[in-house]
Design a protein around this motif. Structure first.
Motif, PDB file in Angstrom:
ATOM      1  N   GLU A  59      50.075  18.725  48.151  1.00  0.00           N
ATOM      2  CA  GLU A  59      50.585  18.889  46.787  1.00  0.00           C
ATOM      3  C   GLU A  59      50.397  17.609  45.972  1.00  0.00           C
ATOM      4  O   GLU A  59      50.105  17.662  44.775  1.00  0.00           O
ATOM      5  N   ALA A  60      50.557  16.462  46.631  1.00  0.00           N
ATOM      6  CA  ALA A  60      50.431  15.170  45.932  1.00  0.00           C
ATOM      7  C   ALA A  60      48.973  14.746  45.792  1.00  0.00           C
ATOM      8  O   ALA A  60      48.686  13.764  45.102  1.00  0.00           O
ATOM      9  N   ARG A  61      48.080  15.461  46.428  1.00  0.00           N
ATOM     10  CA  ARG A  61      46.648  15.111  46.450  1.00  0.00           C
ATOM     11  C   ARG A  61      46.458  13.632  46.860  1.00  0.00           C
ATOM     12  O   ARG A  61      45.689  12.900  46.260  1.00  0.00           O
ATOM     13  N   ASP A  62      47.186  13.264  47.902  1.00  0.00           N
ATOM     14  CA  ASP A  62      47.172  11.885  48.411  1.00  0.00           C
ATOM     15  C   ASP A  62      46.343  11.879  49.696  1.00  0.00           C
ATOM     16  O   ASP A  62      46.810  12.298  50.756  1.00  0.00           O
ATOM     17  N   SER A  70      43.085  20.840  39.576  1.00  0.00           N
ATOM     18  CA  SER A  70      44.247  21.710  39.756  1.00  0.00           C
ATOM     19  C   SER A  70      45.183  21.188  40.837  1.00  0.00           C
ATOM     20  O   SER A  70      44.798  20.986  41.979  1.00  0.00           O
ATOM     21  N   LYS A  71      46.392  20.994  40.423  1.00  0.00           N
ATOM     22  CA  LYS A  71      47.462  20.640  41.363  1.00  0.00           C
ATOM     23  C   LYS A  71      47.975  21.936  41.973  1.00  0.00           C
ATOM     24  O   LYS A  71      48.207  22.925  41.273  1.00  0.00           O
ATOM     25  N   LEU A  72      48.151  21.934  43.284  1.00  0.00           N
ATOM     26  CA  LEU A  72      48.618  23.142  43.971  1.00  0.00           C
ATOM     27  C   LEU A  72      50.027  22.941  44.513  1.00  0.00           C
ATOM     28  O   LEU A  72      50.419  21.827  44.872  1.00  0.00           O
ATOM     29  N   VAL A  73      50.765  24.020  44.556  1.00  0.00           N
ATOM     30  CA  VAL A  73      52.105  24.010  45.124  1.00  0.00           C
ATOM     31  C   VAL A  73      52.161  25.103  46.195  1.00  0.00           C
ATOM     32  O   VAL A  73      51.705  26.225  45.955  1.00  0.00           O
ATOM     33  N   PHE A  74      52.680  24.750  47.368  1.00  0.00           N
ATOM     34  CA  PHE A  74      52.733  25.690  48.486  1.00  0.00           C
ATOM     35  C   PHE A  74      54.175  26.106  48.764  1.00  0.00           C
ATOM     36  O   PHE A  74      55.070  25.263  48.789  1.00  0.00           O
TER      37      PHE A  74
END
Lengths: 143, 143
Positions: free
Chosen positions: B25-28, B70-74
């Motif tokens: 989610e943080a794309r880290d 695009s930021k994703l949320v699971f």
């Protein structure tokens, strides 16, 4: 009525995984289910399908598959196996052919196996379609 | 240049799996790769994509994913967890949303985690699209 078969005991994860694919090709529901742990937490996902959880649901999914006419043949490629004392993972590329040798497609499969008092048994089979090439841009619709 | 972070030690499979989704989610990318075992046999399959094997290939696949906008949320649902002393399996239904809350789709995920000298780490992430309904005919194109 044929006498009940004594379930085999698989002494390695590979033996149980091989028996799984042999039962799949033979469309033998009893042999197939003898490769699975009799547990409510087993998981099976056929390519493009929903997730089946629990022994009865998994059995029902294979009964549905085996009522079809098409005999399938599997050739596994690029197998990765990780094994610990109690649980093992097999990852493979499945080349799926119909009985007449025509290629049905390519899937990736993750099989998880558990050592039970009755030998190694499958607890998870997750198969999904994959592009034929081994290198491609990551562009799935979800992630 | 930021100082290197000390990789965290996850004391349970759930902790490692939670950290995986938080990093997603943080794309880290560094946090993501700290959840994986540094091994040539790790396996990652993004929905509809090819199989990536080995630490560098898996890292590259996430680098590609994280360069997108695009930021994703699971949100995980119907989680099944099987755990032994050295290896664990998490199966879940992933509800994937974009950062603006629109639903991107539903996937099924099989995550396999291994206890390493550096704590629990992911050795396999296999995600694939699944129908929204929980019961449907088994009619995949492959099996």
């Amino acid at each position: 009525m044929a006498p009940a078969r004594t379930p085999p005991i698989y002494t390695s994860p590979q033996d149980a995984a091989n028996a799984f694919y042999q039962a799949f090709e033979a469309r033998d529901i009893d042999a197939m289910m003898a490769t699975w742990a009799d547990d409510e937490d087993i998981v099976c996902i056929h390519p493009g399908g929903v997730r089946h959880v629990g022994y009865e649901a998994v059995r029902h999914s294979f009964e549905q598959l085996f009522t079809g006419d098409s005999k399938l043949v599997f050739r596994l490629d690029q197998v990765v196996l990780l094994e610990t004392v109690g649980l093992a993972m097999q990852s493979a590329v499945e080349h799926v052919h119909a009985g007449d040798e025509t290629q049905r497609g390519i899937a990736v499969a993750t099989n998880v196996l558990m050592r039970t008092p009755s030998g190694w048994r499958i607890v998870c089979h997750h198969a999904s379609p994959t592009p034929a090439v081994t290198e491609a841009p990551v562009a799935g619709p979800l992630h």
